[in-house]
Enzyme design. Sequence first.
Site, mmCIF file in Angstrom:
data_model
loop_
_atom_site.group_PDB
_atom_site.id
_atom_site.type_symbol
_atom_site.label_atom_id
_atom_site.label_comp_id
_atom_site.label_asym_id
_atom_site.label_seq_id
_atom_site.Cartn_x
_atom_site.Cartn_y
_atom_site.Cartn_z
ATOM 1 N N TYR A 126 42.629 51.032 40.380
ATOM 2 C CA TYR A 126 42.215 50.703 39.021
ATOM 3 C C TYR A 126 40.703 50.852 38.858
ATOM 4 C CZ TYR A 126 46.859 48.614 38.197
ATOM 5 O OH TYR A 126 48.198 48.399 38.044
ATOM 6 N N SER A 268 39.924 38.590 36.064
ATOM 7 C CA SER A 268 41.076 39.464 36.269
ATOM 8 C C SER A 268 41.474 39.602 37.734
ATOM 9 C CB SER A 268 40.798 40.853 35.672
ATOM 10 O OG SER A 268 39.775 41.517 36.378
ATOM 11 N N GLU A 424 30.967 33.129 25.295
ATOM 12 C CA GLU A 424 32.377 32.747 25.239
ATOM 13 C C GLU A 424 32.593 31.238 25.356
ATOM 14 O OE1 GLU A 424 34.194 34.820 28.483
ATOM 15 O OE2 GLU A 424 32.768 34.063 29.950
ATOM 16 N N LEU A 451 38.916 35.160 23.526
ATOM 17 C CA LEU A 451 39.957 34.465 24.271
ATOM 18 C C LEU A 451 39.411 33.199 24.928
ATOM 19 C CD1 LEU A 451 41.615 37.646 25.805
ATOM 20 C CD2 LEU A 451 42.357 36.350 23.806
ATOM 21 N N ASP A 452 38.405 33.340 25.789
ATOM 22 C CA ASP A 452 37.812 32.150 26.404
ATOM 23 C C ASP A 452 37.179 31.253 25.348
ATOM 24 O OD1 ASP A 452 37.960 31.489 29.201
ATOM 25 O OD2 ASP A 452 37.085 33.433 29.631
ATOM 26 N N PRO A 533 41.742 48.174 27.150
ATOM 27 C CA PRO A 533 42.548 47.789 28.317
ATOM 28 C C PRO A 533 42.913 48.918 29.263
ATOM 29 C CG PRO A 533 43.966 47.999 26.406
ATOM 30 C CD PRO A 533 42.561 48.260 25.929
ATOM 31 N N ASP A 624 44.979 37.390 31.256
ATOM 32 C CA ASP A 624 44.118 37.021 32.361
ATOM 33 C C ASP A 624 43.851 35.529 32.240
ATOM 34 O OD1 ASP A 624 42.270 36.770 30.335
ATOM 35 O OD2 ASP A 624 40.923 38.340 31.064
#
Length: 715
Positions: A126, A268, A424, A451-452, A533, A624
């Site tokens: 990745y 992640s 965040e 998100l966070d 992503p 994540d």
Amino acid sequence: MVDRTERAGLQVDTRLASFIEAHALPGTGVKAGEFWTALSALAHDFGPRNTALLDKRESLQKQIDDWHKARANQPHDHEAYKAFLSEIGYLLPEGGDFEIETANTDPEIARVPGPQLVVPITNARYALNAANARWGSLYDGLYGTDAMGSAPPKGGYDKGRGARVVARARVFLDEAFPVEGVSHADARRYHVQGGALLVDDQPLIQPDKFRGYRGHPKAPEAVLLCNNGLHVELVFDRTHMIGARDQAGLADVRLEAAVSAIMDCEDSVACVDGEDKALAYANWLGLMKGDLTDRFVKNGQEMTRALNPDLEFVGPDGTPFAIKGRALMLVRNVGHLMTNPAILLRDGSEIYEGLMDAMVTALIAMHDLSKPGGLRNSHTGSVYVVKPKMHGPEEVGFADEVFTFVEAALGLPQYTVKLGIMDEERRTSVNLKECIRAARHRVAFINTGFLDRTGDEIHTSMEAGPFSRKDFIKRKGWIGAYEARNVDIGLECGLSGKAQIGKGMWAMPDQMAAMLEAKIEHPKAGANCAWVPSPTAATLHALHYHRVDVFAVQAKLRKGGRRAHVDAVLEIPLAAFRKWRPEQVRREVENNAQGILGYVVRWIDQGVGCSKVPDINDVGLMEDRATCRISSQHIANWLHHGIVSRDEVMDIMKRMAEVVDRQNAGDAAYRPMAPGFDGIAFQAACELVFEGRVQPSGYTEPVLHRRRLELKAAG
């Protein structure tokens, strides 16, 4: 029992010590004794200060909790709340205007807007894919996704779909690189004459967008174009399946896509001990030395992946030149919270993982800084470290001091390490200008992380009342103000042309048509990078940066003097209408529970830190620790305020575990949670929910790390 080696008062996991001494240190000029002595000083001298910062977080949180408890069942008084936050030092006075003084940032950070990838550093394949995603095929991106409105067909090549892909790509070329009196759709010949690109003997309307070619000028193998700072390569090959059917022989349109990529040691990944950290650091070392490879089997064939070379062209004036074939790589260190048993201090306590990351990742980056040529990462002599989950300017200032210490210890000039600030946590959001000021000499990146940020929003205001359902939280005014304020303050502080102002992740990797519709709002908002992503998503998102001149947007915003107000950011997204039907409550908790379980079971059992997890509607979502934080905090909030009972949540957790088991039935490495519901992974997921209210800042890491270590110890 972990085998340990003593080094300068540190008890180091032998696997990590061996990696550092045998692989990381050679070639840097730093002697082993000097390194361990410096790391020991960093851990022992800065560790207590780190602890004090975490204690301050808890003290502020307790005061906020008590304030809300004392006003339970009363209307929220915004002005009193704001005054209270100022009184306790949570909301700080804003100082005078200034501009960052960061120097020697690479063009990818300062002057080239584009997509940004975030990838787990522990997965070499990745990581290599992300680094090589600097260039991507527009033809493949359009053909292989739903970007044109339908999913790709199964089976062999569909000529009709291929023709639509080619036509769509030609529309892009007409928009970005128009030709005098000719459409790219009708073009039969591209050639170079007198330093100019001619298309059917007609010049580009903006000739300076032609940057070079490869091959013979009368029939080039490739033509290099540039628009809004991003390159496009036209590849000609009449022997290629596509080129043979194309009247101009155009076989592919390759876009410069992920101009930067964050190699992630944090959200992640699942790194809980010395073995895991050695793997993470080894992959970072391979990227910095340029020799990382990965072998894997695909479609029955063994393949080897390595870093792509630079691309070579001849300029319009006949001068050869090269451009980078890889994304500029940043490394995301762990935040201030977590410790790791990879190294124990003199008193037997674990080292703060963020301090260890700072020292080791900077050491490893020296292999890139010392290269005379070859596969360079930074051409300006910089190291880029993203620092997540910092709460306010004092914590940013602490990070700045840590890197000043590291630079001195490693013999690097001060401010070699450039700092990325993740906006965040709410205490950072409301004090963002002062956070930037605290590291004004090394800030190279600020980025919103919805998100966070939502997880922290819920935890910070846990006692204020029940929160809205998650979809409705996104519609509240605070999120728009938060996103706009990040850009506004970044521009005020002079980041334009020096640093990145970023936006967060598109979480649905299979829904590219929706991404193309929605994510153009990020460059339109003045952000010069945004997270995607996958490499394919990066290629498609690059189209947005051709349509939007980000620096023109930034100039307009700065001239207009817009400033989103902190009052809007401090609005708490509580549920105004709380008479939910039982099925609405059940559905919300089910969706949260499934996301938690689908993520946690792979984290604990397989050590996978980032997963594409099907939601309750079987839509694959990137999960994540940040998404897990939202979901667990949301259920914890509803439990705390009696919207749902503990028994109801446990029943839902068990039913959703059965759903997750079915969704993972094809994974030979998967361990089902049902029917026993007694495995470590299921217990960890329940602990995140039922103990979520007392987790530090609502983070998932303490539970996940402890439970993963428990599983590893059990063999």
